[in-house]
Structures are given as structure tokens and as C-alpha cells.
Design a protein around this motif. Sequence first.
Motif, PDB file in Angstrom:
ATOM      1  N   PHE A 111     -20.753  18.848  38.732  1.00 41.94           N
ATOM      2  CA  PHE A 111     -22.087  18.248  38.657  1.00 41.94           C
ATOM      3  C   PHE A 111     -23.115  19.357  38.833  1.00 41.94           C
ATOM      4  O   PHE A 111     -22.791  20.464  39.285  1.00 41.94           O
ATOM      5  CB  PHE A 111     -22.257  17.203  39.761  1.00 41.94           C
ATOM      6  N   ARG A 112     -24.336  19.073  38.481  1.00 37.45           N
ATOM      7  CA  ARG A 112     -25.421  20.034  38.716  1.00 37.45           C
ATOM      8  C   ARG A 112     -25.852  19.965  40.182  1.00 37.45           C
ATOM      9  O   ARG A 112     -25.881  18.891  40.784  1.00 37.45           O
ATOM     10  CB  ARG A 112     -26.605  19.743  37.802  1.00 37.45           C
ATOM     11  N   GLU A 113     -26.200  21.112  40.720  1.00 39.50           N
ATOM     12  CA  GLU A 113     -26.571  21.178  42.133  1.00 39.50           C
ATOM     13  C   GLU A 113     -27.746  20.279  42.462  1.00 39.50           C
ATOM     14  O   GLU A 113     -27.753  19.600  43.494  1.00 39.50           O
ATOM     15  CB  GLU A 113     -26.889  22.628  42.516  1.00 39.50           C
ATOM     16  N   THR A 138     -21.999   7.394  36.567  1.00 45.10           N
ATOM     17  CA  THR A 138     -22.620   8.043  35.418  1.00 45.10           C
ATOM     18  C   THR A 138     -22.393   7.185  34.186  1.00 45.10           C
ATOM     19  O   THR A 138     -21.429   6.412  34.126  1.00 45.10           O
ATOM     20  CB  THR A 138     -22.045   9.459  35.204  1.00 45.10           C
ATOM     21  N   ASP A 139     -23.283   7.318  33.221  1.00 39.57           N
ATOM     22  CA  ASP A 139     -23.079   6.626  31.943  1.00 39.57           C
ATOM     23  C   ASP A 139     -22.537   7.585  30.887  1.00 39.57           C
ATOM     24  O   ASP A 139     -22.411   7.224  29.715  1.00 39.57           O
ATOM     25  CB  ASP A 139     -24.361   5.950  31.468  1.00 39.57           C
ATOM     26  N   SER A 172     -17.229   5.350  37.492  1.00 35.18           N
ATOM     27  CA  SER A 172     -17.218   6.088  38.748  1.00 35.18           C
ATOM     28  C   SER A 172     -17.259   7.588  38.486  1.00 35.18           C
ATOM     29  O   SER A 172     -16.556   8.105  37.613  1.00 35.18           O
ATOM     30  CB  SER A 172     -15.950   5.746  39.542  1.00 35.18           C
ATOM     31  N   GLY A 173     -18.080   8.282  39.249  1.00 37.30           N
ATOM     32  CA  GLY A 173     -18.192   9.733  39.107  1.00 37.30           C
ATOM     33  C   GLY A 173     -17.265  10.501  40.022  1.00 37.30           C
ATOM     34  O   GLY A 173     -17.228  11.732  39.978  1.00 37.30           O
ATOM     35  N   GLY A 174     -16.521   9.805  40.879  1.00 36.19           N
ATOM     36  CA  GLY A 174     -15.571  10.492  41.746  1.00 36.19           C
ATOM     37  C   GLY A 174     -16.185  11.174  42.948  1.00 36.19           C
ATOM     38  O   GLY A 174     -15.579  12.071  43.536  1.00 36.19           O
ATOM     39  N   LYS A 218     -24.815  13.262  34.412  1.00 40.66           N
ATOM     40  CA  LYS A 218     -23.551  13.695  33.836  1.00 40.66           C
ATOM     41  C   LYS A 218     -22.648  14.255  34.933  1.00 40.66           C
ATOM     42  O   LYS A 218     -23.107  14.986  35.812  1.00 40.66           O
ATOM     43  CB  LYS A 218     -23.793  14.772  32.769  1.00 40.66           C
ATOM     44  N   ILE A 219     -21.385  13.869  34.882  1.00 38.52           N
ATOM     45  CA  ILE A 219     -20.356  14.422  35.756  1.00 38.52           C
ATOM     46  C   ILE A 219     -19.133  14.678  34.895  1.00 38.52           C
ATOM     47  O   ILE A 219     -18.754  13.839  34.073  1.00 38.52           O
ATOM     48  CB  ILE A 219     -19.996  13.457  36.902  1.00 38.52           C
TER      49      ILE A 219
END
Length: 237
Positions: A111-113, A138-139, A172-174, A218-219
Amino acid sequence: MKFAIIAAGEGSRLAQEGVACPKPLIKLHGEAMIGRLIRIFHQVGAEEIVVIVNRLHPETEAFINALIAEHPEWNITLEVQTTPSSMHSFAVLAPHLDDAPFCLTTVDTIFREEDLKAYIMSFQKALEKGFDGCMAVTDFIDDEKPLYVGTDAEMNIDGFYDDFEPRLKYISGGIYALTPKAIATLRKCMEEGKSRMRNFQRALITDGLHLQAHLFPKILDVDHAADIVKAEKFLQS
């Protein structure tokens, strides 16, 4: 607030595709994935960072021990144990997490910081409102077996689903930010022989925990060799 990283997987798919390096030590723009996570978690104010690695790749253990020696102020706690699943790894970490809110993720979640910082702020606000957790969603869907997340208009989570339905916008992004209340659910899952993190998430709903979803643009997960290139491009964009 504490942070926890599950880095005890075998990375078998990557190895089959010719990636010799243990997954936690794969570099993105010159920085090992596990080192990147630990650095980011320290920067967002982690009181303690708890990590589990397996015994199959002693070089990962050595990397973490070197970080502990170099940065004692990061307060890293290392568990070394080979486990059969992510949920079993979570159970090993659980005794370190039952006295404070915590954020848990696997080592290959990219992921972005700035998105992580916003997520932690969202979790802190959710705690003030009485929520038991804030789950990253996330979508952006680039997953072989996504776990869909049901939400209402206020982003309250009503369920986790294996199969797509038209009303389901997110997966789910985890990344899981939870209160220690969730540890009781984890222990119940272990007693019942459940071994998948998606079943743990479902059990949180069954046990009546009040969960909020936080949207990440986004992930990515690094499961295949091609994902390494995707991850570097994503972080560079």
C-alpha cells in the motif's frame, strides 16, 4: 497502538516461479518488504511491532535481528515459528496484542504510505465512536480468490463473502485494525479448528463486533513473480 506482521509463509508459489529470495526479503525499490512495513509502522507511531517468521528461512530471522540491533527504539518483538496457516501465526502473536488496539497485516500487503496513515487516523476515530475494529477494503480487484466485504451507506461492515453479489463494492485489503476484543474471537476460531483468516473475519461479525470499513484506493499482494513488477510500478506512480 501496536502493529503485527505475519511473515511465516513458505512463499512456495514465488519459489516455483524462480524467485529464490524469501518473500519477506523481496526488495521493492531497494527496500525489503518486511523492512518497509516495519519502517512505516514506526513512522505512524507504533508502540511495539510484533513479527512472526518461520524457521525455513533463517536469513529472514537474521534480517529482523539486525533491525532490532540497529533500531532498538523501534521496539520490535520477534517470534520464530513455522505454522500451518496465517491464523495459526496470528495465534502465536496474540499474547502480545491482547492489551492494546493493534493493526495486523501480512508481509506481502503493498500500500502507499500516505494511505496507511489515513487508515490509522480513521481507526482512531472509529475507536472514539465505539467501534471494535476498522478493516481495510479496496475496490481494486487483482486477487485470485477475493473476499468481498458487505457494507452499508456509512461503511459499517455487515458480512464477508466468498462470492460476488451486485451490492458488494469492496474486497478485503488484508489489513486489520482491531481492539483486544477480537482476540477472544481468534481463540474461539482456533478451538473450532478454523484456519483461514477470512473465517476469522466472518466470526468477528458472528460474535457481534462492530466493524467499520476504510477504503484504500489500491492494495496489492505479492503472490507471484509478476506481482513484484506490479508492486514497484504501483509505488512509483
